[in-house]
Design a protein around this motif. Structure first.
Motif, PDB file in Angstrom:
ATOM      1  N   ILE A   6       0.852  -1.187   0.000  1.00 39.82           N
ATOM      2  CA  ILE A   6       0.000   0.000   0.000  1.00 39.82           C
ATOM      3  C   ILE A   6       0.888   1.237   0.000  1.00 39.82           C
ATOM      4  CG2 ILE A   6      -1.846   1.228   1.203  1.00 39.82           C
ATOM      5  CD1 ILE A   6      -2.294  -1.511   2.696  1.00 39.82           C
ATOM      6  N   VAL A   7       0.692   2.083  -0.985  1.00 37.21           N
ATOM      7  CA  VAL A   7       1.442   3.338  -1.076  1.00 37.21           C
ATOM      8  C   VAL A   7       0.880   4.326  -0.063  1.00 37.21           C
ATOM      9  CG1 VAL A   7       1.961   5.289  -2.593  1.00 37.21           C
ATOM     10  CG2 VAL A   7       2.058   2.954  -3.484  1.00 37.21           C
ATOM     11  N   SER A   8       1.749   5.088   0.539  1.00 39.76           N
ATOM     12  CA  SER A   8       1.338   6.045   1.570  1.00 39.76           C
ATOM     13  C   SER A   8       0.313   7.045   1.038  1.00 39.76           C
ATOM     14  CB  SER A   8       2.551   6.805   2.106  1.00 39.76           C
ATOM     15  OG  SER A   8       2.158   7.813   3.015  1.00 39.76           O
ATOM     16  N   GLU A   9      -0.645   7.380   1.896  1.00 36.72           N
ATOM     17  CA  GLU A   9      -1.645   8.379   1.557  1.00 36.72           C
ATOM     18  C   GLU A   9      -1.131   9.796   1.794  1.00 36.72           C
ATOM     19  OE1 GLU A   9      -5.403   7.480   3.502  1.00 36.72           O
ATOM     20  OE2 GLU A   9      -4.882   5.347   3.510  1.00 36.72           O
ATOM     21  N   ARG A  10       0.062   9.924   2.371  1.00 37.34           N
ATOM     22  CA  ARG A  10       0.594  11.241   2.716  1.00 37.34           C
ATOM     23  C   ARG A  10       1.603  11.733   1.687  1.00 37.34           C
ATOM     24  NH1 ARG A  10       3.564  12.090   8.484  1.00 37.34           N
ATOM     25  NH2 ARG A  10       5.060  10.691   7.461  1.00 37.34           N
ATOM     26  N   ASN A  11       2.789  11.149   1.679  1.00 36.48           N
ATOM     27  CA  ASN A  11       3.849  11.583   0.766  1.00 36.48           C
ATOM     28  C   ASN A  11       4.667  10.358   0.367  1.00 36.48           C
ATOM     29  OD1 ASN A  11       5.936  12.780  -0.632  1.00 36.48           O
ATOM     30  ND2 ASN A  11       6.366  14.334   0.916  1.00 36.48           N
ATOM     31  N   PRO A  12       4.213   9.613  -0.617  1.00 35.21           N
ATOM     32  CA  PRO A  12       4.845   8.327  -0.966  1.00 35.21           C
ATOM     33  C   PRO A  12       6.333   8.419  -1.266  1.00 35.21           C
ATOM     34  CG  PRO A  12       2.765   8.595  -2.131  1.00 35.21           C
ATOM     35  CD  PRO A  12       3.055   9.909  -1.481  1.00 35.21           C
ATOM     36  N   SER A  13       6.781   9.490  -1.882  1.00 30.64           N
ATOM     37  CA  SER A  13       8.188   9.586  -2.272  1.00 30.64           C
ATOM     38  C   SER A  13       9.107   9.851  -1.091  1.00 30.64           C
ATOM     39  CB  SER A  13       8.368  10.687  -3.324  1.00 30.64           C
ATOM     40  OG  SER A  13       8.043  11.951  -2.779  1.00 30.64           O
ATOM     41  N   LYS A  14       8.561  10.330   0.023  1.00 29.64           N
ATOM     42  CA  LYS A  14       9.375  10.654   1.195  1.00 29.64           C
ATOM     43  C   LYS A  14       9.080   9.769   2.407  1.00 29.64           C
ATOM     44  CE  LYS A  14      11.387  14.222  -0.745  1.00 29.64           C
ATOM     45  NZ  LYS A  14      12.850  14.211  -1.044  1.00 29.64           N
ATOM     46  N   PRO A  57      -9.855   4.957   9.411  1.00 28.09           N
ATOM     47  CA  PRO A  57      -9.243   6.268   9.672  1.00 28.09           C
ATOM     48  C   PRO A  57      -7.905   6.177  10.393  1.00 28.09           C
ATOM     49  CG  PRO A  57     -11.051   5.863  11.202  1.00 28.09           C
ATOM     50  CD  PRO A  57     -11.080   4.751  10.201  1.00 28.09           C
ATOM     51  N   PHE A  58      -7.575   5.004  10.927  1.00 32.19           N
ATOM     52  CA  PHE A  58      -6.328   4.834  11.674  1.00 32.19           C
ATOM     53  C   PHE A  58      -5.363   3.882  10.976  1.00 32.19           C
ATOM     54  CE2 PHE A  58      -9.787   5.496  14.827  1.00 32.19           C
ATOM     55  CZ  PHE A  58      -9.480   6.823  15.119  1.00 32.19           C
ATOM     56  N   SER A  59      -5.487   3.778   9.663  1.00 35.99           N
ATOM     57  CA  SER A  59      -4.592   2.922   8.890  1.00 35.99           C
ATOM     58  C   SER A  59      -3.165   3.447   8.956  1.00 35.99           C
ATOM     59  CB  SER A  59      -5.055   2.879   7.424  1.00 35.99           C
ATOM     60  OG  SER A  59      -4.098   2.225   6.620  1.00 35.99           O
ATOM     61  N   TRP A  60      -2.215   2.524   9.065  1.00 39.14           N
ATOM     62  CA  TRP A  60      -0.812   2.938   9.088  1.00 39.14           C
ATOM     63  C   TRP A  60      -0.342   3.435   7.719  1.00 39.14           C
ATOM     64  CZ3 TRP A  60       2.275  -0.913  12.711  1.00 39.14           C
ATOM     65  CH2 TRP A  60       1.810  -0.729  14.020  1.00 39.14           C
ATOM     66  N   SER A  61      -1.131   3.189   6.675  1.00 40.89           N
ATOM     67  CA  SER A  61      -0.805   3.742   5.358  1.00 40.89           C
ATOM     68  C   SER A  61      -1.102   5.238   5.289  1.00 40.89           C
ATOM     69  CB  SER A  61      -1.565   2.994   4.262  1.00 40.89           C
ATOM     70  OG  SER A  61      -2.962   3.097   4.451  1.00 40.89           O
ATOM     71  N   LYS A  62      -1.667   5.802   6.338  1.00 40.67           N
ATOM     72  CA  LYS A  62      -1.859   7.250   6.393  1.00 40.67           C
ATOM     73  C   LYS A  62      -0.514   7.972   6.399  1.00 40.67           C
ATOM     74  CE  LYS A  62      -6.418   7.354   6.894  1.00 40.67           C
ATOM     75  NZ  LYS A  62      -7.292   7.974   5.872  1.00 40.67           N
ATOM     76  N   VAL A  63       0.511   7.307   6.951  1.00 34.75           N
ATOM     77  CA  VAL A  63       1.797   7.985   7.139  1.00 34.75           C
ATOM     78  C   VAL A  63       2.989   7.184   6.615  1.00 34.75           C
ATOM     79  CG1 VAL A  63       0.978   9.273   9.144  1.00 34.75           C
ATOM     80  CG2 VAL A  63       2.023   7.022   9.479  1.00 34.75           C
ATOM     81  N   SER A  64       2.742   6.028   6.012  1.00 39.05           N
ATOM     82  CA  SER A  64       3.858   5.209   5.534  1.00 39.05           C
ATOM     83  C   SER A  64       3.436   4.356   4.356  1.00 39.05           C
ATOM     84  CB  SER A  64       4.370   4.289   6.655  1.00 39.05           C
ATOM     85  OG  SER A  64       3.396   3.307   6.979  1.00 39.05           O
TER      86      SER A  64
END
Length: 503
Positions: free
Chosen positions: A76-84, A128-135
């Protein structure tokens, strides 16, 4: 002449600029296309709407002996900033239990609502608390034979700690070749339960690869372990103090254990000690071993199989070990947290069967992952090829062949890698009392004194920070699967730790 030279020089600058822009665009295009199109997930049965980020899944094939091992991953690609944002590998424990446990019930992108009847397809809602929110996060079914991972030769289902670490390292090297756009991202390894063994042994393999310049060069930064099996004696001696501290046994029973056992609950020194430990066993036998605050799901003989127990670590010999544990009717040694509660009638190595885990609700996962439309959507092999999905795999014959993990932790922290060890404080399977004790035994200087940490202005748990980037974290009211029982708090400490911020 001066103007002519200036004109030529200016044109050269412009040409270089155009070339650099073109090269950047080409690199961008190649980066976008690096992820394999055949692994892209466009939709998922049971979910209506647009996926919150890009999802990929499929198999990575590595050499077996003989034949091949097909390891299944869901990325799962991050929902925040995938490249960083960091890339995080998640491993569930067992040993031999599927990381879809974490995906479906803990910190995956969806919350699964079981269908009615229970065999029907579950409904998926965004978590809403998925770890893909930030990673960026990889869920891997490891070792081979677990979950959706399989081999065409059952001999590849015979494995152990060292082989699993080696295979997973090979998987990572191949994965980063397939997804090179994430190679520069910080990389972390994470897991829970028996992943207390998986994670540090894999981290050691990754570090060895880095030290010899193995390509691709993984940007490894550290690891985190939740309620993890670590050391025979520390884990084994932790239970009686935990049971007493939680009010599960009386002062009389506790004092009798202290007098007759002398603190050696892992290795009972006398018959009197053994008898007192049996009183502890009787007192806690009706509890949910993974969360003493919660009822035991599916508590029936038909679901749990014969010979099962709800006892904590080490009351009974578990798994297959190259160095067998002493045979006793009651013991507190290192255990395989899920193997002690497996359905023993459906677990012969090489069979297509798996087993349920006592007190754990896996019905939504069983219904969803054994649905052929779901398997097609996530690029998994059909049941006829990979076998049925079980939360824990009976066909895997697993050997614990490493011993204590404490030397691994000491070595990795001495090299500067960041470590977070966390514990749900209501887990009776791997009690926090043992984890707190072994982390303290490292002898590291305390740099962040014991203190509460907060979520929404409420105490979420307690923290102790050590030198060498080593942190012990306790989550108040959480069980063995921390993110399942305390999802908001789990995302809070996970995101802050990955971002290098104080928890």
């Amino acid at each position: 002449m001066i103007f002519e030279n200036f004109y030529i020089h200016a044109n050269m600058i412009i040409l270089k600029f155009i070339c650099s822009i073109t090269l950047a665009l080409l690199l961008t295009v190649s980066t976008v296309r690096a992820a394999p199109k055949k692994s892209v997930i466009s939709s998922l049965p049971g979910f209506v709407g647009t996926l919150p980020s890009k999802h990929y899944a499929g198999y990575m094939t590595i050499d077996g002996s003989p034949g091949e091992k097909n390891l299944f991953y869901y990325f799962i690609v991050s929902e925040r900033n995938p490249s960083k944002d960091p890339v995080v590998l998640w491993l569930n424990g067992g040993p031999a239990c599927s990381s879809f446990d974490g995906f479906i019930y803990e910190h995956g992108p969806f919350k699964f609502q079981a269908g009615k009847p229970k065999e029907s397809l579950p409904t998926l809602h965004l978590n809403p608390f998925s770890w893909s929110k930030v990673s960026n996060i990889i869920y891997l079914d490891s070792p081979c034979g677990v979950g959706l991972s399989y081999s065409n030769n059952p001999k590849n289902y015979v494995t152990g700690d060292l082989q699993t670490a080696s295979d997973t390292h090979t998987f990572l090297l191949k994965w980063f070749k397939l997804y090179p756009e994430f190679l520069s991202n910080p990389f972390y390894i994470s897991g829970e339960s028996y992943a207390g063994v998986y994670v540090p042994t894999l981290a050691s393999e990754v570090v060895k690869g880095i030290q010899i310049g193995e390509k691709p060069l993984i940007n490894f930064k550290g690891y985190m372990v939740g309620n993890g099996v670590t050391d025979d004696k520390f884990d084994g001696n932790a239970f009686v103090p935990f049971a007493f501290g939680m009010g599960l046994i009386s002062s009389d029973i506790y004092e009798a254990c202290q007098i007759t056992c002398g603190g050696k609950f892992y290795d009972p020194p006398s018959e009197g000690c053994q008898k007192n430990l049996e009183k502890v066993e009787q007192a806690v036998s009706g509890l949910n071993v993974y969360d003493i605050l919660e009822p035991c799901y599916g508590n029936s003989e038909t679901r749990n199989g014969s010979g099962n127990t709800n006892m904590p670590l080490g009351f009974h010999q578990m798994g297959v070990n190259k160095k067998p544990l002493p045979k006793r009717t009651s013991m507190f040694g290192r255990a395989s947290p899920f193997w002690s509660t497996r359905d023993t009638e459906a677990s012969s190595p090489g069979s297509q069967d798996g087993y349920h885990v006592k007190c754990v609700d896996d019905e939504a996962a069983v219904a969803w992952l054994n649905n052929e439309a779901v398997r097609k959507a996530i690029h998994a092999a059909p049941v006829s090829v990979a076998g049925s999905w079980w939360i824990c795999a009976g066909r895997v014959s697993y050997s614990g062949d490493t011993g204590s993990m404490i030397p691994y932790h000491k070595n990795l922290t001495s090299l500067g890698y960041r470590v977070l060890i966390y514990s749900g404080d209501h887990d009776m399977r791997v009690p926090f009392t043992g984890t707190e004790a072994w982390t303290r035994s490292l002898g590291y200087k305390t740099i962040d004194e014991w203190r509460p940490w907060m979520t929404d202005d409420q105490v979420a748990g307690y923290l102790l920070g050590y030198d060498n980037n080593f942190t012990f974290l306790k989550i108040k009211g959480a069980g063995h699967m921390v993110a399942q029982t305390k999802p908001r708090e789990a995302l809070e400490f996970y995101s802050r730790w990955l971002d290098g911020k104080p928890i």
